[in-house]
Design a protein around this motif. Structure first.
Motif, PDB file in Angstrom:
ATOM      1  N   VAL A 214       0.864  -1.180   0.000  1.00  0.00           N
ATOM      2  CA  VAL A 214       0.000   0.000   0.000  1.00  0.00           C
ATOM      3  C   VAL A 214       0.900   1.229   0.000  1.00  0.00           C
ATOM      4  O   VAL A 214       1.735   1.396   0.897  1.00  0.00           O
ATOM      5  N   TYR A 359      -3.587  -7.466  -6.424  1.00  0.00           N
ATOM      6  CA  TYR A 359      -4.871  -7.360  -5.732  1.00  0.00           C
ATOM      7  C   TYR A 359      -5.991  -7.858  -6.630  1.00  0.00           C
ATOM      8  O   TYR A 359      -6.110  -7.412  -7.775  1.00  0.00           O
ATOM      9  N   CYS A 364      -6.166  -0.443  -7.050  1.00  0.00           N
ATOM     10  CA  CYS A 364      -5.183  -0.665  -5.994  1.00  0.00           C
ATOM     11  C   CYS A 364      -5.673  -0.050  -4.680  1.00  0.00           C
ATOM     12  O   CYS A 364      -6.115   1.103  -4.663  1.00  0.00           O
ATOM     13  N   GLN A 366      -5.764   1.747  -0.981  1.00  0.00           N
ATOM     14  CA  GLN A 366      -5.005   2.793  -0.313  1.00  0.00           C
ATOM     15  C   GLN A 366      -5.128   2.734   1.205  1.00  0.00           C
ATOM     16  O   GLN A 366      -4.442   3.471   1.907  1.00  0.00           O
ATOM     17  N   THR A 367      -5.999   1.862   1.701  1.00  0.00           N
ATOM     18  CA  THR A 367      -6.217   1.731   3.136  1.00  0.00           C
ATOM     19  C   THR A 367      -6.339   0.259   3.496  1.00  0.00           C
ATOM     20  O   THR A 367      -6.553  -0.603   2.634  1.00  0.00           O
ATOM     21  N   TYR A 368      -6.242  -0.004   4.799  1.00  0.00           N
ATOM     22  CA  TYR A 368      -6.406  -1.367   5.294  1.00  0.00           C
ATOM     23  C   TYR A 368      -7.797  -1.901   4.945  1.00  0.00           C
ATOM     24  O   TYR A 368      -7.949  -3.057   4.532  1.00  0.00           O
ATOM     25  N   VAL A 371      -7.858  -3.017   1.418  1.00  0.00           N
ATOM     26  CA  VAL A 371      -7.143  -4.281   1.256  1.00  0.00           C
ATOM     27  C   VAL A 371      -8.063  -5.443   1.611  1.00  0.00           C
ATOM     28  O   VAL A 371      -8.078  -6.479   0.925  1.00  0.00           O
TER      29      VAL A 371
END
Length: 426
Positions: A214, A359, A364, A366-368, A371
């Motif tokens: 990240v 991913y 993509c 940008q934060t938990y 994810v």
């Protein structure tokens, strides 16, 4: 017929918890049997069944030159022939300290240790000793080793204190850690507004690599630096993974942010166990024997390990090395995205220097939280299909990957072709 990998795994589980000496190796996230390796050469590894894989794990990042680079191996052999350990100073340690401080201008002094966990643990103790404060800020999804202060997960609200994320971590210790959202500048500002006078340090993976890759938003790192300076807190960049991997001066050089302390590992050992923490002289002189913050290690600065690291760093810091590595890594991620898109598979990827993230998500993260939105089952399916085809990626949807200087354009093309075949049959 049962494979040699299966036989070894069954045997290992009788004597070793989970059959492994580090949890992610157990393949629990992806299922199946872990591979037991017997040889690595260049970008390839060979398992006990004789299967050869193109390796995108690279011992989880240290092997930036590939496996068994001849100059690194020669340095290890030459040093080992003169003795494995002394528990006393050696010239190699002095050379390593000089080189690290030369390569990273934010390091005015440095202490060598044996692992990244030891480096981050020591840096946090030093920050607390320097400031006389207890509170630590870390970010959800960032991993800094398995010391007690860092095995803490987020509380139920943005400004609640952390809870232990591992058995054996006292709740009283976890309450000294505040866990915030990665890339959340507003949350960071709120935390300092409420607790600023108590915050000893902020520790961050400047490029997160332990919740997959990240990238930091530029304002996130800038806000962090400004707040730490304003409130007298110590900014610690955990560059165990990114140090000399994402650029010649690590993430701090890439993003132009100067931390007060830096932790290093992986690449600086070239595959051997070496870690380091260092930074401003004013802070580092608080470390024993100069100051009251105690840190020690029997094998710290081990001559054989340091020899491997010195050889690696000298080979890495030649003109154009990191540019070539970044280009090769982008070749991989661009090719995988193209192959997935061609067959309508929701997929994204990105590269930063010699690190990459894959991913199963259209964009993509940008934060938990983003994810966690990735399709883990799709990753597991991809992982096993690629493993069967001879391409070894990290056995978890939440780990970054690594390209080495030993990977050729043909190697990357072969991996992309194999992935295209997997996606075609999706």
């Amino acid at each position: 017929m049962i494979s040699r990998n299966q036989q070894l795994f069954e045997r290992a589980q009788r004597r070793t918890p989970g059959g492994v000496n580090s949890p992610v190796r157990a393949f629990r996230s992806v299922g199946g049997t872990p591979r037991f390796f017997v040889e690595g050469l260049g970008p390839r590894v060979t398992d006990v069944d004789g299967m050869i894989y193109l390796d995108y794990v690279g011992s989880w990042g240290p092997l930036i030159l590939g496996h068994a680079h001849p100059e690194v191996v020669a340095a290890v052999r030459e040093t080992a022939a003169r003795g494995l350990s002394f528990g006393a100073p050696t010239e190699n340690e002095v050379d390593m300290a000089d080189l690290l401080c030369e390569l990273l201008p934010t390091l005015e002094m440095v202490r060598l240790v044996s692992s990244g966990t030891e480096a981050t643990m020591s840096a946090i103790r030093l920050a607390r000793g320097h400031t006389g404060r207890d509170l630590l800020i870390k970010f959800e999804g960032c991993y800094h080793g398995h010391s007690d202060s860092l095995l803490v997960k987020a509380g139920s609200g943005m400004l609640t204190f952390g809870h232990p994320s591992s058995g054996g971590v006292p709740a009283d210790l976890a309450r000294h850690t505040l866990v915030l959202g990665y890339n959340d500048s507003a949350g960071l500002e709120s935390a300092f507004a409420e607790h600023g006078a108590k915050i000893a340090a902020v520790i961050v993976e400047a490029v997160a690599g332990n919740m997959n890759l990240v990238a930091p938003r530029p304002e996130f790192l800038r806000t962090m630096r400004e707040l730490c300076s304003r409130y007298g807190s110590v900014l610690i960049f955990d560059e165990v993974m990114t140090g000399f991997r994402v650029g010649a001066q690590g993430a701090q050089g890439l993003y132009g942010i100067h931390p007060d302390l830096t932790t290093l590992g992986k690449v600086i050992g070239g595959g051997m166990p070496v870690g380091a923490f260092g930074g401003r002289r004013e802070i580092m002189t608080k470390v024993a024997p100069l100051g009251p913050v105690y840190q020690a290690g029997t094998l710290s600065g081990n001559p054989v390990a340091v020899a491997a690291g010195l050889a690696t760093l000298k080979l890495v810091h030649v003109a154009g090395f990191h540019e070539r590595l970044a280009q090769r890594t982008r070749q991989l991620t661009d090719g995988l995205v193209s192959a997935a898109t061609q067959h309508g598979v929701p997929f994204s990827a990105q590269a930063i220097g010699g690190m990459f993230g894959l991913y199963f998500r259209s964009e993509c993260p940008q934060t938990y939280a983003e994810v966690m939105q990735c399709d883990k089952e799709a990753f597991n399916r991809f992982f096993h299909a690629m493993l069967d085809a001879g391409h070894y990626f990290a056995p978890s949807a939440f780990e970054a990957g690594f390209v080495s200087a030993a990977h050729t354009e043909a190697d990357i093309a072969a991996t992309i072709a194999a992935a295209e075949g997997v996606f075609r049959g999706w």
